[in-house]
Design a protein around this motif. Structure first.
Motif, PDB file in Angstrom:
ATOM      1  N   GLY A   1       0.629  -1.372   0.066  1.00  0.00           N
ATOM      2  CA  GLY A   1      -0.072   0.163  -0.128  1.00  0.00           C
ATOM      3  C   GLY A   1       0.887   1.212  -0.019  1.00  0.00           C
ATOM      4  O   GLY A   1       0.478   2.231  -0.494  1.00  0.00           O
ATOM      5  N   PRO A   2       1.616   1.591   0.992  1.00  0.00           N
ATOM      6  CA  PRO A   2       2.636   2.652   0.931  1.00  0.00           C
ATOM      7  C   PRO A   2       3.221   2.824  -0.209  1.00  0.00           C
ATOM      8  O   PRO A   2       3.438   4.021  -0.814  1.00  0.00           O
ATOM      9  N   PHE A   3       3.693   1.727  -0.938  1.00  0.00           N
ATOM     10  CA  PHE A   3       4.563   1.833  -2.151  1.00  0.00           C
ATOM     11  C   PHE A   3       3.844   2.406  -3.389  1.00  0.00           C
ATOM     12  O   PHE A   3       4.258   3.389  -4.019  1.00  0.00           O
ATOM     13  N   VAL A   4       2.467   1.804  -3.531  1.00  0.00           N
ATOM     14  CA  VAL A   4       1.430   2.206  -4.406  1.00  0.00           C
ATOM     15  C   VAL A   4       1.190   3.690  -4.164  1.00  0.00           C
ATOM     16  O   VAL A   4       0.941   4.395  -5.046  1.00  0.00           O
ATOM     17  N   ILE A   5       0.983   4.200  -2.976  1.00  0.00           N
ATOM     18  CA  ILE A   5       0.451   5.610  -2.877  1.00  0.00           C
ATOM     19  C   ILE A   5       1.415   6.478  -3.084  1.00  0.00           C
ATOM     20  O   ILE A   5       1.524   7.588  -3.676  1.00  0.00           O
ATOM     21  N   ASP A   6       2.945   6.139  -2.778  1.00  0.00           N
ATOM     22  CA  ASP A   6       4.072   6.925  -3.186  1.00  0.00           C
ATOM     23  C   ASP A   6       4.081   7.036  -4.687  1.00  0.00           C
ATOM     24  O   ASP A   6       4.485   8.141  -5.039  1.00  0.00           O
TER      25      ASP A   6
END
Length: 377
Positions: A42-47
């Motif tokens: 999730g954090p990777f996709v958001i970034d």
């Protein structure tokens, strides 16, 4: 893949792997796998979405309190799609045709939503595919699904008969038998195809309309997918299906893994989509989830329970239809302050969190009612 490796290949040598034969066990693993995938990437996709400046466009005619959400990363449905499909591939029996049918439905509706979102992002406006283009694509995918189900009906693993809640002995066939042996035989399948197209396309758009508040659509999806997990399991279980007087379909039990993965993926996405949202699902998520939910309902013969399984989705869609109809037929007069109906309650003074929580409660009530109908026959 893991099911094939651990059970079909290694089970003869390691008896411990016998546990992977059970649908319930693999459903739990699929759900946990989907949840972990969502939380971890999730954090990777958001970034990445922020890096590529893929932000949400907020329409000016919407509630003014939503304008501050402009620029929030969107197209998060890609994360949900990955979180559903990867565990499905890992834990399902991939020789099952229903698994591939639901897999196709999820991917196809995600592609339609992706195209719509991508055009919006490129042109920096709240207009992607035209209504006709989107509807044509949805109807086309639904028609393919209906055609595949007709083939499975011919093979004897599916039935085109409609299961009517509360009436156990009334199961009308959506194929017109009297036309099958005439020159007009293609018309015999038309009622079934049109019905499937209506159900799947309608549900896909209903979830899309619900996706207007942080966590609203995905929270309702968790509840609907949970209800479908139960319905799918009992439909494929010999004891439960006989006890509940359901039409037993042994092969649909594998869809329990898919539904479990949908629950886990939705919970993982809610972690980042909860108010105030760090990411929005976009059309790639809402169209996909609606299409997937409806396809599962059609496969397990619970199409007529779908309005209760996804009660909030139907309520949101009806509010838009009533609003548009009233505006056109009553010379501009509206029923609600704004549609979909969640905006109406916002303009009445309810906080966004209160609207979301109360709609989740409604979704749970609808889903519980759908489950109670299993015995009320």
């Amino acid at each position: 893949m893991l099911f094939w490796l651990l059970y079909q290949k290694l089970f003869p040598y390691f008896r411990l792997f016998r546990i992977f034969r059970y649908v319930t066990f693999r459903c739990v693993f699929a759900s946990l796998t989907a949840l972990l995938i969502g939380l971890l990437i999730g954090p990777f996709v958001i970034d990445r979405l922020r890096q590529f400046q893929i932000g949400q466009y907020i329409r000016e005619e919407g509630p003014q309190s939503h304008q501050k959400k402009g620029g929030t990363p969107t197209m998060g449905g890609v994360l949900i799609c990955i979180s559903i499909l990867v565990p499905t591939l890992l834990w399902s029996d991939l020789s099952n045709p229903f698994v591939w049918l639901v897999f196709f439905s999820t991917l196809a509706f995600a592609a339609i939503g992706f195209a719509d979102d991508y055009i919006k992002v490129v042109h920096k406006r709240n207009l992607g595919l035209t209504s006709r283009q989107k509807l044509a694509a949805q109807l086309g995918v639904s028609a393919i699904i209906a055609s595949a189900l007709l083939v499975l009906d011919w093979q004897g693993v599916y039935s085109t008969r409609l299961v009517v809640p509360f009436i156990k002995n009334f199961r009308p066939n959506l194929i017109i038998d009297t036309l099958l042996h005439t020159h007009f035989w293609p018309l015999a399948f038309l009622p079934f195809v049109l019905f499937v197209m209506f159900v799947i396309t309608g549900a896909s758009n209903a979830v899309n309309l619900t996706d207007g508040l942080d966590g609203l659509a995905i929270g309702c999806t968790i509840i609907a997918a949970g209800a479908l997990t139960v319905l799918t399991y009992v439909s494929g279980h010999s004891v439960f299906s006989n006890y509940l007087e359901l039409q037993r379909m042994p092969m649909v039990s594998e869809l329990t893994i898919f539904c479990g993965a949908m629950v886990g993926a939705s919970i993982g996405f809610l972690w980042y989509n909860a108010h105030p949202a760090e990411i929005f699902m976009g059309d790639v998520g809402s169209l996909m989830l609606g299409g997937a939910i409806a396809t599962v309902a059609v496969v397990i013969k619970q199409e007529l329970l779908l309005p209760f399984i996804g009660g909030v989705f139907i309520m949101e869609a009806l509010s838009v239809m009533l609003q548009v109809g009233s505006y056109k037929l009553r010379n501009g007069k509206r029923i609600f302050r704004m549609a979909p109906i969640h905006h109406h309650f916002e303009l009445l003074g309810w906080s966004e969190s209160k609207v979301i929580a109360r709609f989740w409660i409604l979704a749970l009530v609808f889903a519980l009612f759908a489950l109670t109908t299993l015995k009320l026959r």
